[in-house]
Design an enzyme around this catalytic site. Sequence first.
Site, short mmCIF file in Angstrom:
data_model
loop_
_atom_site.label_atom_id
_atom_site.label_comp_id
_atom_site.label_asym_id
_atom_site.label_seq_id
_atom_site.Cartn_x
_atom_site.Cartn_y
_atom_site.Cartn_z
N HIS A 1 69.64 -38.29 -63.92
CA HIS A 1 69.91 -36.91 -63.55
C HIS A 1 71.31 -36.52 -64.01
O HIS A 1 72.21 -37.36 -63.99
CB HIS A 1 69.81 -36.72 -62.02
CG HIS A 1 69.66 -35.30 -61.62
ND1 HIS A 1 70.74 -34.47 -61.42
CD2 HIS A 1 68.55 -34.54 -61.42
CE1 HIS A 1 70.29 -33.26 -61.09
NE2 HIS A 1 68.98 -33.27 -61.09
N GLU B 1 61.45 -36.03 -59.64
CA GLU B 1 60.16 -35.88 -60.32
C GLU B 1 59.23 -37.08 -60.09
O GLU B 1 58.02 -36.94 -60.11
CB GLU B 1 60.36 -35.68 -61.82
CG GLU B 1 61.23 -34.51 -62.18
CD GLU B 1 60.61 -33.16 -61.87
OE1 GLU B 1 59.90 -33.05 -60.85
OE2 GLU B 1 60.87 -32.21 -62.64
N1 ACO Z 1 65.43 -43.28 -69.31
C1 ACO Z 1 66.17 -44.02 -70.17
N2 ACO Z 1 67.42 -43.73 -70.52
C2 ACO Z 1 67.96 -42.66 -69.99
C3 ACO Z 1 67.27 -41.83 -69.08
C4 ACO Z 1 65.94 -42.19 -68.75
N3 ACO Z 1 65.21 -41.46 -67.90
N4 ACO Z 1 68.06 -40.80 -68.71
C5 ACO Z 1 69.22 -40.96 -69.36
N5 ACO Z 1 69.16 -42.08 -70.13
C6 ACO Z 1 70.21 -42.65 -70.97
C7 ACO Z 1 70.38 -41.86 -72.25
O1 ACO Z 1 69.52 -42.34 -73.25
C8 ACO Z 1 71.83 -42.12 -72.55
O2 ACO Z 1 71.94 -43.41 -73.10
P1 ACO Z 1 73.06 -43.75 -74.21
O3 ACO Z 1 74.37 -43.68 -73.47
O4 ACO Z 1 72.69 -45.13 -74.65
O5 ACO Z 1 72.93 -42.71 -75.28
C9 ACO Z 1 72.48 -42.15 -71.16
O6 ACO Z 1 71.44 -42.52 -70.27
C10 ACO Z 1 73.06 -40.83 -70.72
O7 ACO Z 1 72.09 -39.83 -70.95
P2 ACO Z 1 72.40 -38.27 -71.06
O8 ACO Z 1 71.43 -37.68 -72.04
O9 ACO Z 1 73.85 -38.02 -71.27
O10 ACO Z 1 72.08 -37.82 -69.62
P3 ACO Z 1 71.84 -36.32 -69.16
O11 ACO Z 1 72.72 -36.07 -68.04
O12 ACO Z 1 71.87 -35.34 -70.26
O13 ACO Z 1 70.31 -36.46 -68.74
C11 ACO Z 1 68.24 -36.06 -67.86
C12 ACO Z 1 69.73 -36.01 -67.59
C13 ACO Z 1 67.88 -35.05 -68.95
C14 ACO Z 1 67.48 -35.69 -66.58
C15 ACO Z 1 67.84 -37.50 -68.30
O14 ACO Z 1 68.21 -38.44 -67.33
C16 ACO Z 1 66.37 -37.62 -68.66
O15 ACO Z 1 65.98 -37.29 -69.78
N6 ACO Z 1 65.52 -38.11 -67.69
C17 ACO Z 1 64.11 -38.20 -67.94
C18 ACO Z 1 63.45 -36.83 -67.76
C19 ACO Z 1 63.37 -36.43 -66.29
O16 ACO Z 1 63.06 -37.22 -65.41
N7 ACO Z 1 63.67 -35.13 -66.06
C20 ACO Z 1 63.64 -34.52 -64.72
C21 ACO Z 1 65.02 -34.34 -64.19
S1 ACO Z 1 65.03 -33.69 -62.54
C22 ACO Z 1 64.81 -32.03 -62.72
O17 ACO Z 1 65.15 -31.40 -63.70
C23 ACO Z 1 64.12 -31.29 -61.65
#
Ligand code: ACO
Length: 381
Positions: free
Chosen positions: A258, A316
């Site tokens: 998140h 989620e």
């Molecule tokens: N699975 C694996 N790796 C992840 C995940 C995940 N679910 N989420 C983040 N990461 C990793 C990224 O790949 C990144 O890795 P890196 O440093 O090696 O490049 C690191 O964690 C940081 O990721 P960011 O993209 O900077 O995180 P951000 O804050 O933008 O992402 C998000 C938040 C979009 C929710 C992300 O965690 C994600 O894509 N989760 C999966 C989708 C999801 O569950 N969405 C619902 C969110 S809740 C809502 O909106 C109601």
Amino acid sequence: MAPQTMPGLDGVIAAETRISGVDGEAGELVIAGFPLEEIAGGATFEEMVTLLWNDVLPTGPELARFTSRLAAFRNLPAVTLEVLKAAAASKMPVMDALLMAAATLRLSAHPTGESESSASIEGILAQFPVVVAAYWRLLQGEEPIAARPNLGHAANYLTMLTGSAPAAEQVRALETYLCTVADHGLNASTFTARVIVSTRSDILSAVVGALGALKGPLHGGAPGPALDMVFEIGSAERAEPVLRAALERGERLMGFGHRIYKVRDPRADVLAAAASRLYSTEGDKDLYALALHVERTALRLLDEIKPGRRLHTNVEFYTALLLHGIGLPSELFAPTFAIGRVAGWIAHCLEQQRFDRLIRPQSAYTGDRNRKWMPIEQRHG
Ligand code: ACO
């Protein structure tokens, strides 16, 4: 000093609000003064909406009045039904159908003949589940079912989907879900809504824009894939190899991570408790046990493969489990999220209207400068 670029607006505070507050480090969500855990399991959705819109819980007579006003709106303009039929003929995803149909709600007749805009906030709120349920039935080749005036918002949604009155446990689980997701700070769709209203555009336009933002898999589109992941895993011993392979391919595990919460999402806790209650009487207990195992395995692997990123279960994952237990198909997860979140969008629109300040950030230009115009005959390859 030149203004700093904040990609994704991380850490930028762009509004003050009394509607909800998110503390990502503490894992806390406060809704109009109530810790989420205090209110989500007891309030009906109608009570939550009144709180978000008016900053106070309704009295008995106020709630009765609000409930009957919503009931008066639970039918659709003919043109909305036509749009839904056309969308069903091309098997459009439910979120796309909701997005298109929402724009047509402007044509709703006001049931009490009041002079206020036909797309009133009560109308928008009341009609979202009607649209989703009608569309879902049309997709299955069935006729929409009329709402029942004696049922509340959550019970009506389930009844309009299936034609039969839901069990009390299902209704309570859905009320808890809708209250849990009704608002969440300045998330992407709420920000979208506030930007639109800040131009002095109207609330229906803001809601339609917010729906577009919610549709994306990084925001509201994750619970369907989260449940698909559990189904794909199928048995406890496959959890580790399947999840490890996905992470090694660079995929994101849906339902984890998140932008704001760096500890467990408090909404996940509330929904996990609701799921545990629901699955003790309803639903597929084996699936529930498998999902808990998948969650534990995913958290362990995320910690191992993505150390230091502080990736925890988000709302989620348990949304998927809870809504599945209520009997909703995964195609309805994101639209059901919209049915809850529209309450928060409207609350933020009302707040933004009072604040009345155009939201207009800047961008840092990174392109060329001083390019020279060349007539088309002189441009080669
Ligand atoms: N699975 C694996 N790796 C992840 C995940 C995940 N679910 N989420 C983040 N990461 C990793 C990224 O790949 C990144 O890795 P890196 O440093 O090696 O490049 C690191 O964690 C940081 O990721 P960011 O993209 O900077 O995180 P951000 O804050 O933008 O992402 C998000 C938040 C979009 C929710 C992300 O965690 C994600 O894509 N989760 C999966 C989708 C999801 O569950 N969405 C619902 C969110 S809740 C809502 O909106 C109601």
